[in-house]
Enzyme design. Structure first.
Site, PDB file in Angstrom:
ATOM      1  N   GLU A 294     -10.010  -5.594  -1.678  1.00 44.77           N
ATOM      2  CA  GLU A 294      -9.570  -4.730  -1.183  1.00 44.77           C
ATOM      3  C   GLU A 294     -10.495  -3.332  -1.583  1.00 44.77           C
ATOM      4  OE1 GLU A 294      -7.010  -4.362  -5.166  1.00 44.77           O
ATOM      5  OE2 GLU A 294      -7.497  -2.346  -5.435  1.00 44.77           O
TER       6      GLU A 294
ATOM      7  N   ARG B 230      -0.642  -4.031  -0.813  1.00 41.66           N
ATOM      8  CA  ARG B 230      -2.326  -2.981  -0.629  1.00 41.66           C
ATOM      9  C   ARG B 230      -2.326  -2.685   0.234  1.00 41.66           C
ATOM     10  NH1 ARG B 230      -0.314  -2.008  -5.549  1.00 41.66           N
ATOM     11  NH2 ARG B 230      -1.872  -3.074  -6.918  1.00 41.66           N
TER      12      ARG B 230
ATOM     13  N   SER C 257     -10.861  -2.417  -9.193  1.00 39.60           N
ATOM     14  CA  SER C 257     -10.782  -4.481  -8.762  1.00 39.60           C
ATOM     15  C   SER C 257     -11.174  -4.758  -6.936  1.00 39.60           C
ATOM     16  CB  SER C 257      -9.215  -4.874  -8.070  1.00 39.60           C
ATOM     17  OG  SER C 257      -8.911  -4.830  -9.742  1.00 39.60           O
TER      18      SER C 257
HETATM   19  C1  LIG Z   1     -11.919   1.859 -12.551  1.00 37.55           C
HETATM   20  C2  LIG Z   1     -11.574   2.188 -11.198  1.00 37.55           C
HETATM   21  C3  LIG Z   1     -10.198   1.700 -11.547  1.00 37.55           C
HETATM   22  C4  LIG Z   1      -9.060   1.218 -10.276  1.00 37.55           C
HETATM   23  N1  LIG Z   1      -8.164   1.070 -10.774  1.00 37.55           N
HETATM   24  C5  LIG Z   1      -7.346   0.730  -9.900  1.00 37.55           C
HETATM   25  C6  LIG Z   1      -5.740   0.452  -9.587  1.00 37.55           C
HETATM   26  O1  LIG Z   1      -4.926   0.006 -10.737  1.00 37.55           O
HETATM   27  N2  LIG Z   1      -4.757   0.324  -8.915  1.00 37.55           N
HETATM   28  C7  LIG Z   1      -5.775   0.107  -7.348  1.00 37.55           C
HETATM   29  O2  LIG Z   1      -4.434   0.729  -6.543  1.00 37.55           O
HETATM   30  N3  LIG Z   1      -6.997   0.915  -7.229  1.00 37.55           N
HETATM   31  C8  LIG Z   1      -7.632   1.052  -8.251  1.00 37.55           C
HETATM   32  N4  LIG Z   1      -8.786   1.475  -7.211  1.00 37.55           N
HETATM   33  C9  LIG Z   1      -9.172   2.091  -6.433  1.00 37.55           C
HETATM   34  C10 LIG Z   1      -8.824   3.132  -5.872  1.00 37.55           C
HETATM   35  O3  LIG Z   1      -8.578   4.010  -7.164  1.00 37.55           O
HETATM   36  C11 LIG Z   1      -8.066   3.629  -5.119  1.00 37.55           C
HETATM   37  O4  LIG Z   1      -7.656   2.976  -4.158  1.00 37.55           O
HETATM   38  C12 LIG Z   1      -8.055   4.845  -5.101  1.00 37.55           C
HETATM   39  O5  LIG Z   1      -6.138   4.938  -4.506  1.00 37.55           O
HETATM   40  C13 LIG Z   1      -8.530   5.606  -3.773  1.00 37.55           C
HETATM   41  O6  LIG Z   1      -8.844   6.850  -4.179  1.00 37.55           O
HETATM   42  P1  LIG Z   1      -9.345   7.230  -2.840  1.00 37.55           P
HETATM   43  O7  LIG Z   1      -9.101   9.074  -3.240  1.00 37.55           O
HETATM   44  O8  LIG Z   1     -11.249   7.483  -3.964  1.00 37.55           O
HETATM   45  O9  LIG Z   1     -10.050   7.142  -1.842  1.00 37.55           O
HETATM   46  P2  LIG Z   1     -11.357   7.066  -1.113  1.00 37.55           P
HETATM   47  O10 LIG Z   1     -11.918   5.666  -2.185  1.00 37.55           O
HETATM   48  O11 LIG Z   1     -12.049   7.580  -0.866  1.00 37.55           O
HETATM   49  O12 LIG Z   1     -10.961   6.141   0.288  1.00 37.55           O
HETATM   50  C14 LIG Z   1      -9.724   5.030   0.573  1.00 37.55           C
HETATM   51  C15 LIG Z   1      -9.863   4.519   1.418  1.00 37.55           C
HETATM   52  O13 LIG Z   1      -8.694   5.499   1.771  1.00 37.55           O
HETATM   53  C16 LIG Z   1      -9.236   6.441   2.606  1.00 37.55           C
HETATM   54  N5  LIG Z   1      -8.638   7.924   2.956  1.00 37.55           N
HETATM   55  C17 LIG Z   1      -8.563   8.471   1.667  1.00 37.55           C
HETATM   56  N6  LIG Z   1      -7.811   9.309   2.110  1.00 37.55           N
HETATM   57  C18 LIG Z   1      -7.442   9.335   2.971  1.00 37.55           C
HETATM   58  C19 LIG Z   1      -6.701  10.513   3.470  1.00 37.55           C
HETATM   59  N7  LIG Z   1      -5.740  11.630   2.960  1.00 37.55           N
HETATM   60  N8  LIG Z   1      -6.338  10.114   4.494  1.00 37.55           N
HETATM   61  C20 LIG Z   1      -6.466   9.275   4.844  1.00 37.55           C
HETATM   62  N9  LIG Z   1      -6.562   8.387   4.400  1.00 37.55           N
HETATM   63  C21 LIG Z   1      -7.274   8.421   3.546  1.00 37.55           C
HETATM   64  C22 LIG Z   1     -10.849   6.251   3.499  1.00 37.55           C
HETATM   65  O14 LIG Z   1     -10.364   6.612   4.496  1.00 37.55           O
HETATM   66  C23 LIG Z   1     -10.664   4.920   2.481  1.00 37.55           C
HETATM   67  O15 LIG Z   1     -10.199   4.319   3.704  1.00 37.55           O
HETATM   68  C24 LIG Z   1      -9.929   1.435  -9.100  1.00 37.55           C
HETATM   69  C25 LIG Z   1     -11.108   2.468  -9.178  1.00 37.55           C
HETATM   70  C26 LIG Z   1     -12.325   1.957 -10.431  1.00 37.55           C
HETATM   71  C27 LIG Z   1     -13.065   2.801  -9.907  1.00 37.55           C
END
Ligand SMILES: Cc1cc2nc3c(=O)[nH]c(=O)nc-3n(C[C@H](O)[C@H](O)[C@H](O)COP(=O)(O)OP(=O)(O)OC[C@H]3O[C@@H](n4cnc5c(N)ncnc54)[C@H](O)[C@@H]3O)c2cc1C
Length: 322
Positions: free
Chosen positions: A307, A179, A232
């Site tokens: 996380e 992670r 999580s």
């Molecule tokens: C119901 C639910 C279930 C989930 N299950 C999981 C799971 O099973 N496994 C898991 O790993 N995660 C899980 N997550 C967490 C989340 O979905 C992941 O971490 C996801 O990959 C985050 O992507 P995002 O586009 O929403 O990023 P954001 O939440 O918008 O950003 C997260 C971080 O990434 C950075 N970021 C985003 N896009 C970019 C980019 N293009 N370039 C550089 N930095 C960037 C942001 O600055 C921030 O620091 C879950 C979330 C929810 C709500």
């Protein structure tokens, strides 16, 4: 405090990204926790050129920026956001599959990407099918499920740096670990725009689909859906997992399921989720995280690491280590 995002800046952003500049955006409308104050301005570039121009402008105007994906892993401050939010989403979300190679723009929606990969008869993407976010966010987090990480399949990543320059990074340069990735380092400031993934294992699309449906069913049973959440909250560190089990179980054994601070609650379905019962504030969630951290440490000696990330009013992304 004076507004950093001036009308002049908004005018210039509108010229670069017509109809994709939102002012006074309620962050609770875009965060999956449904929490956060008002952001002065969020812009959604459609392509690398536009992104470079936005970065250049922000730099000239000395405006701090923060990159957002789908905001599924972020806790926004109740005070909102006084920095420019650059959202990489649906306007940069093309996915192209060629043989066992998948080239995805950073805004591609992960569940759709996973399905597309499976349909092409490529195996190995099943574990991400239920993760609601963008591929850029997933690579940043080195996310995954079933003890797997997307980093394993990343061949290279194309980014735009804080000077607006395009930089290509190999898998080893991304420094993936559990992670974690190099993109999380404080001075990194690289925006991921394109990701090349490899899935060398072939399998029938129906078999990949069957496995995806199983994973989705498992998640549906395990995870709370009734209330907004961010997935999580605490990291499932592999060493801790082996010794004590997943953080949800550890938190549950400490008797914290159902604990509330304001409108935030430790989910009664899965103790590693904090749900927003309706009126939760970022302060409620932060206080609950701190309390869980303290009690778990007192009762087990374990130091849980969060996380999810906290975005403060000035656009700094902080890990919430109580
Ligand atoms: C119901 C639910 C279930 C989930 N299950 C999981 C799971 O099973 N496994 C898991 O790993 N995660 C899980 N997550 C967490 C989340 O979905 C992941 O971490 C996801 O990959 C985050 O992507 P995002 O586009 O929403 O990023 P954001 O939440 O918008 O950003 C997260 C971080 O990434 C950075 N970021 C985003 N896009 C970019 C980019 N293009 N370039 C550089 N930095 C960037 C942001 O600055 C921030 O620091 C879950 C979330 C929810 C709500």
């Amino acid at each position: 405090m004076d507004r950093i995002i001036t009308d002049k800046l908004i005018g210039s952003l509108n010229k670069i990204c017509p109809n994709r500049v939102r002012t006074n955006q309620n962050l609770s409308d875009i965060s999956s926790w449904r929490i956060g104050g008002i952001a002065d301005c969020i812009v959604e570039p459609a392509g690398i050129k536009e992104l470079q121009n936005v970065i250049k402008l922000a730099r000239e105007e000395k405006v701090p920026t923060i990159v957002l994906g789908a905001a599924t892993n972020l806790l926004f401050a109740d005070e909102g956001l006084r920095a420019l939010g650059i959202r990489i989403g649906k306007h940069m979300s093309q996915v192209i599959i060629n043989g066992d190679t998948v080239v995805a723009e950073a805004g591609a929606w992960v569940p759709l990407l996973a399905r597309k990969v499976g349909k092409a008869g490529l195996a190995g993407c099943e574990h991400i099918v239920g993760i609601p976010g963008t591929i850029g966010g997933l690579v940043y987090m080195n996310g995954g499920s079933k003890r797997r990480n997307i980093g394993t399949n990343v061949q290279s990543v194309i980014c735009v740096d804080s000077d607006g320059k395009i930089v290509e990074m190999s898998n080893s340069e991304c420094k993936f670990s559990y992670r974690s990735s190099v993109f999380q380092q404080e001075n990194m400031q690289k925006i991921i725009v394109k990701v090349t993934l490899q899935f060398p294992e072939r399998e029938s699309p129906s078999e990949v689909r069957r496995r995806m449906l199983n994973i989705l069913e498992e998640r549906r049973k395990k995870f709370p859906k009734e209330y907004p959440n961010c997935g999580s909250v605490f990291l499932s560190d592999p060493n801790m997992y082996q010794q004590f089990g997943p953080p949800g179980l550890v938190i549950e054994r400490c008797g914290l399921k159902g604990l509330r601070v304001g409108g935030a609650e430790v989910s009664t379905k899965h103790a590693n989720f904090i749900v927003n019962l309706g009126e939760a504030t970022a302060q409620d969630v932060l206080a609950l995280i701190k309390y869980i951290h303290e009690i778990v440490c007192k009762k087990t000696g374990l130091l849980l690491k969060s996380e999810v990330r906290y975005v403060n009013e000035y656009g700094s992304i902080l890990s919430i280590n109580a």
